[in-house]
Motif scaffolding. Structure first.
Motif, short mmCIF file in Angstrom:
data_model
loop_
_atom_site.label_atom_id
_atom_site.label_comp_id
_atom_site.label_asym_id
_atom_site.label_seq_id
_atom_site.Cartn_x
_atom_site.Cartn_y
_atom_site.Cartn_z
N GLY A 1 -7.90 13.84 15.12
CA GLY A 1 -8.22 12.59 15.82
C GLY A 1 -7.78 11.35 15.09
O GLY A 1 -7.61 10.28 15.69
N CYS A 2 -7.58 11.47 13.78
CA CYS A 2 -7.18 10.31 12.98
C CYS A 2 -5.70 9.98 13.18
O CYS A 2 -4.93 10.78 13.70
CB CYS A 2 -7.44 10.57 11.50
SG CYS A 2 -9.18 10.60 11.05
N LEU A 3 -5.34 8.80 12.73
CA LEU A 3 -3.95 8.35 12.71
C LEU A 3 -3.43 8.51 11.30
O LEU A 3 -4.12 8.16 10.35
CB LEU A 3 -3.87 6.88 13.13
CG LEU A 3 -4.56 6.53 14.45
CD1 LEU A 3 -4.64 5.01 14.61
CD2 LEU A 3 -3.82 7.15 15.63
N HIS A 4 -2.23 9.05 11.15
CA HIS A 4 -1.72 9.24 9.80
C HIS A 4 -0.26 8.79 9.71
O HIS A 4 0.48 8.83 10.68
CB HIS A 4 -1.87 10.69 9.33
CG HIS A 4 -1.30 11.71 10.25
ND1 HIS A 4 -1.93 12.14 11.40
CD2 HIS A 4 -0.13 12.41 10.20
CE1 HIS A 4 -1.19 13.05 12.00
NE2 HIS A 4 -0.09 13.23 11.29
N LEU A 5 0.10 8.34 8.51
CA LEU A 5 1.43 7.80 8.24
C LEU A 5 1.99 8.44 6.98
O LEU A 5 1.26 9.03 6.19
CB LEU A 5 1.38 6.28 8.03
CG LEU A 5 0.90 5.39 9.17
CD1 LEU A 5 -0.60 5.23 9.14
CD2 LEU A 5 1.56 4.01 9.09
N GLY A 6 3.31 8.26 6.79
CA GLY A 6 3.94 8.72 5.56
C GLY A 6 3.46 7.92 4.37
O GLY A 6 2.86 6.85 4.50
N ASP A 7 3.75 8.44 3.17
CA ASP A 7 3.20 7.85 1.94
C ASP A 7 3.54 6.38 1.77
O ASP A 7 2.66 5.55 1.50
CB ASP A 7 3.71 8.63 0.73
CG ASP A 7 3.11 10.02 0.64
OD1 ASP A 7 2.10 10.27 1.33
OD2 ASP A 7 3.65 10.86 -0.10
N ALA A 8 4.80 6.01 1.91
CA ALA A 8 5.20 4.61 1.72
C ALA A 8 4.60 3.72 2.80
O ALA A 8 4.16 2.59 2.52
CB ALA A 8 6.72 4.49 1.70
N ASP A 9 4.55 4.22 4.03
CA ASP A 9 4.05 3.41 5.13
C ASP A 9 2.55 3.16 5.02
O ASP A 9 2.07 2.05 5.27
CB ASP A 9 4.37 4.07 6.47
CG ASP A 9 5.85 4.02 6.80
OD1 ASP A 9 6.58 3.27 6.13
OD2 ASP A 9 6.27 4.74 7.74
N ILE A 10 1.76 4.18 4.67
CA ILE A 10 0.32 3.98 4.58
C ILE A 10 -0.02 3.01 3.46
O ILE A 10 -0.97 2.23 3.56
CB ILE A 10 -0.44 5.32 4.41
CG1 ILE A 10 -1.96 5.10 4.48
CG2 ILE A 10 -0.06 6.02 3.12
CD1 ILE A 10 -2.46 4.47 5.74
N ARG A 11 0.77 3.02 2.40
CA ARG A 11 0.52 2.06 1.33
C ARG A 11 0.70 0.63 1.83
O ARG A 11 -0.11 -0.25 1.54
CB ARG A 11 1.46 2.31 0.14
CG ARG A 11 1.25 1.31 -0.99
CD ARG A 11 2.15 1.56 -2.16
NE ARG A 11 1.96 0.54 -3.19
CZ ARG A 11 2.64 0.48 -4.32
NH1 ARG A 11 3.57 1.40 -4.58
NH2 ARG A 11 2.40 -0.47 -5.19
N GLU A 12 1.76 0.39 2.61
CA GLU A 12 1.98 -0.95 3.16
C GLU A 12 0.87 -1.35 4.12
O GLU A 12 0.36 -2.48 4.06
CB GLU A 12 3.33 -1.00 3.89
CG GLU A 12 4.53 -0.98 2.97
CD GLU A 12 5.83 -1.18 3.73
OE1 GLU A 12 5.78 -1.52 4.94
OE2 GLU A 12 6.90 -0.99 3.12
N VAL A 13 0.49 -0.44 5.01
CA VAL A 13 -0.57 -0.75 5.97
C VAL A 13 -1.89 -1.02 5.24
O VAL A 13 -2.64 -1.93 5.61
CB VAL A 13 -0.72 0.40 6.99
CG1 VAL A 13 -1.95 0.19 7.86
CG2 VAL A 13 0.54 0.51 7.85
N PHE A 14 -2.16 -0.26 4.19
CA PHE A 14 -3.37 -0.46 3.39
C PHE A 14 -3.39 -1.86 2.77
O PHE A 14 -4.44 -2.50 2.69
CB PHE A 14 -3.45 0.60 2.29
CG PHE A 14 -4.72 0.60 1.52
CD1 PHE A 14 -5.83 1.32 1.97
CD2 PHE A 14 -4.84 -0.09 0.32
CE1 PHE A 14 -7.01 1.34 1.25
CE2 PHE A 14 -6.01 -0.08 -0.41
CZ PHE A 14 -7.11 0.64 0.06
N GLU A 15 -2.23 -2.34 2.35
CA GLU A 15 -2.16 -3.67 1.74
C GLU A 15 -2.26 -4.79 2.78
O GLU A 15 -2.72 -5.88 2.46
CB GLU A 15 -0.84 -3.81 0.97
CG GLU A 15 -0.78 -2.92 -0.27
CD GLU A 15 0.57 -2.97 -0.96
OE1 GLU A 15 1.54 -3.49 -0.34
OE2 GLU A 15 0.67 -2.49 -2.11
#
Length: 266
Positions: free
Chosen positions: A240-254
């Motif tokens: 049910g969650c949304l997931h991204l690749g490693d580099a992308d999730i880091r950007e979204v987190f920031e």
């Protein structure tokens, strides 16, 4: 709507104006073969503005078109990414007065003032929290960032008041498990521990942790996180969650802070 007529107001808020991303989808869902006249005119206008170095005005026009014509986004993203980089992701050019660090301030306190995550300010200005000094000049914009998730397109678009910042490919919940609606980022965790709903715990930094390195909690066990399976991006494969690749999730987190709105739609 976008309003960029006032230079004084532009300087006060980083030049960012409200743009509407809430556009009704075509009932038929048919792909338009011919370029709509309004879109063609908007593209010409934006490119003429860019040639005159009117970066903010051009980006505002393109952002409006991005939300209004989702089926034509491939025509817009190249120019949008370039102007978004200059406005939001690089400190090389200022579009408003910089923030001059006062004694006792921290990146976190400055971030609260502008409704921005301190991680974003650190990345944007190339400064570590412990290195911040009084009198230092920082590029700032007036937040907050938000996100719109289009499940059918497997995309998450980060925006600021409707202005395009970046688009990411995502994986979503299988069998329609990802809920739709308006959500708020309630927690941000680095190196999260995963508590398996079926039992068991996977500790932080474990290479088998399916959450990856970052977690943005939206409530009710739904969140945005990384992945250990890059092949799941662009697929409906999660619980049910949304997931991204490693580099992308880091950007979204920031970019997304606690309190940022996340809209999820089909």
């Amino acid at each position: 709507d976008l309003d960029s007529d006032s230079d004084s107001e532009s300087a006060a808020d980083g030049g960012v104006r409200q743009a509407s991303w809430e556009v009704e989808q075509s009932a038929s869902g048919a792909v338009q073969r011919a370029l709509p006249a309004e879109l063609a005119a908007g593209l010409r206008k934006a490119r003429e503005q860019r040639q005159r170095d009117e970066v903010l005005e051009s980006h505002a026009e393109l952002s409006s078109l991005y939300w209004k014509y989702p089926e034509q986004r491939q025509l817009l993203t190249s120019d949008l990414r370039e102007s978004a980089r200059v406005i939001f992701l690089s400190a090389e050019r200022q579009f408003s007065d910089p923030h001059i660090v006062a004694w006792g301030e921290t990146l976190e306190s400055i971030g609260r003032e502008y409704e921005l995550p301190w991680q974003y300010l650190a990345r944007l200005n190339g400064v570590e929290p412990r290195e911040l000094q009084a009198g230092q000049s920082l590029k700032v914009v007036r937040g907050p960032f938000g996100a719109v998730v289009d499940l059918s397109a497997f995309t998450l678009t980060v925006h600021m008041h409707g202005w395009y910042v970046q688009e990411y490919r995502i994986g979503i919940g299988q069998d329609g498990r990802t809920p739709t609606g308006r959500f708020t980022v309630r927690e941000k965790l680095e190196n999260p521990t995963w508590y398996n709903p079926d039992g068991g715990v996977v500790e932080a930094d474990d290479p088998e942790n399916p959450l990856g390195e970052y977690w943005l909690g939206l409530g009710d066990h739904i969140g945005i996180h990384g992945t250990t399976d890059p092949k799941s991006i662009g697929r409906a494969a999660s619980r049910g969650c949304l997931h991204l690749g490693d580099a992308d999730i880091r950007e979204v987190f920031e970019l997304l802070g606690t309190g940022s709105e996340v809209v999820i739609r089909r």
